[in-house]
Enzyme design. Structure first.
Site, mmCIF file in Angstrom:
data_model
loop_
_atom_site.group_PDB
_atom_site.id
_atom_site.type_symbol
_atom_site.label_atom_id
_atom_site.label_comp_id
_atom_site.label_asym_id
_atom_site.label_seq_id
_atom_site.Cartn_x
_atom_site.Cartn_y
_atom_site.Cartn_z
ATOM 1 N N VAL A 1 42.650 53.720 36.427
ATOM 2 C CA VAL A 1 43.580 53.378 35.358
ATOM 3 C C VAL A 1 44.456 52.240 35.856
ATOM 4 O O VAL A 1 44.851 52.219 37.024
ATOM 5 C CB VAL A 1 44.453 54.586 34.953
ATOM 6 C CG1 VAL A 1 45.488 54.192 33.903
ATOM 7 C CG2 VAL A 1 43.588 55.718 34.430
ATOM 8 N N CYS A 2 44.733 51.299 34.985
ATOM 9 C CA CYS A 2 45.631 50.182 35.292
ATOM 10 C C CYS A 2 45.089 49.407 36.503
ATOM 11 O O CYS A 2 43.894 49.184 36.617
ATOM 12 C CB CYS A 2 47.048 50.710 35.496
ATOM 13 S SG CYS A 2 48.356 49.476 35.355
#
Length: 219
Positions: free
Chosen positions: A93-94
């Protein structure tokens, strides 16, 4: 996977979804069992270490400012390489995707990241894609921070079916109606985007330098 100065919502958003999946066991993994402090000073306690981690179906790497140091952490990168060779899904994520890239795990894959840094993926052999969730073979990446909930629901839907994923979404009352249309550079006024970039220019340069060094090591 935990690490110092991670962005906690990158981790806790997906954690909340995965922990509700039937029969799922979710581990918080770091080098030791001491509390790990996020970039906003939230302390999170690991439940497993690299040495005690059981075989994993899914490995997920969140992002956050500490990702810069993590990209040059040989022990952490070796752990990811080992787990990636065994896991069914290798995910992030990210800016966790930049860590996967630094470990050599995104070469030839489509992937996404936070909008301020998604372009850096190309330095690590990945194809940058500005989408909220990107699934390429057994690599799944989510964009910035809040996308982790969408990312995890997408994975649960694939593994358990849309009915269970939809039920988890209802349990969480995940029904976003943000008060402002500024949650993406695609919808925010250009002045907002420019100001946001200017505020973190120095850090983005630091992150890019770490990405360049990681790319050199991969070569």
């Amino acid at each position: 996977m935990l690490f110092p100065r991670l962005t906690q919502l990158d981790l806790t958003g997906p954690f909340e979804v995965f922990a509700r999946a039937p029969g799922a066991a979710v581990h918080l993994i770091w080098k030791n069992r001491r509390p790990v402090v996020s970039d906003r000073n939230l302390a999170i306690v690991p439940t497993k270490t690299f040495a005690t981690c059981p075989p994993l179906d899914i490995i997920c790497v969140p992002g956050g400012p500490g990702q810069v140091e993590l990209m040059e952490d040989d022990e952490a990168l070796a752990f990811l390489q080992k787990v990636a060779g065994e896991a069914n899904l290798v995910t992030s994520v990210c800016t966790g995707s930049l860590v996967l890239g630094a470990a050599g795990l995104l070469r030839g894959y489509r992937a996404t990241s936070h909008w301020t840094s998604v372009d850096q993926l190309s330095l690590l052999g990945a194809e940058p894609v500005s989408e909220r969730v990107v699934w390429d073979r057994n690599r799944v990446t989510g964009a910035g921070v809040t996308s982790g909930i969408d990312f995890a629901l997408t994975i649960v839907s694939s593994l358990y079916g849309s009915e269970i994923a939809s039920s988890i979404q209802l349990q969480m009352e995940y029904d976003p109606k943000p008060p402002f249309e500024t949650g993406s550079p695609k919808t925010a006024p250009a002045s907002f985007v420019d100001a946001a970039r200017a505020a973190i220019d120095d850090f983005i340069a630091e992150r890019r330098a770490a990405t360049v060094r990681a790319a050199a090591r991969l070569r």
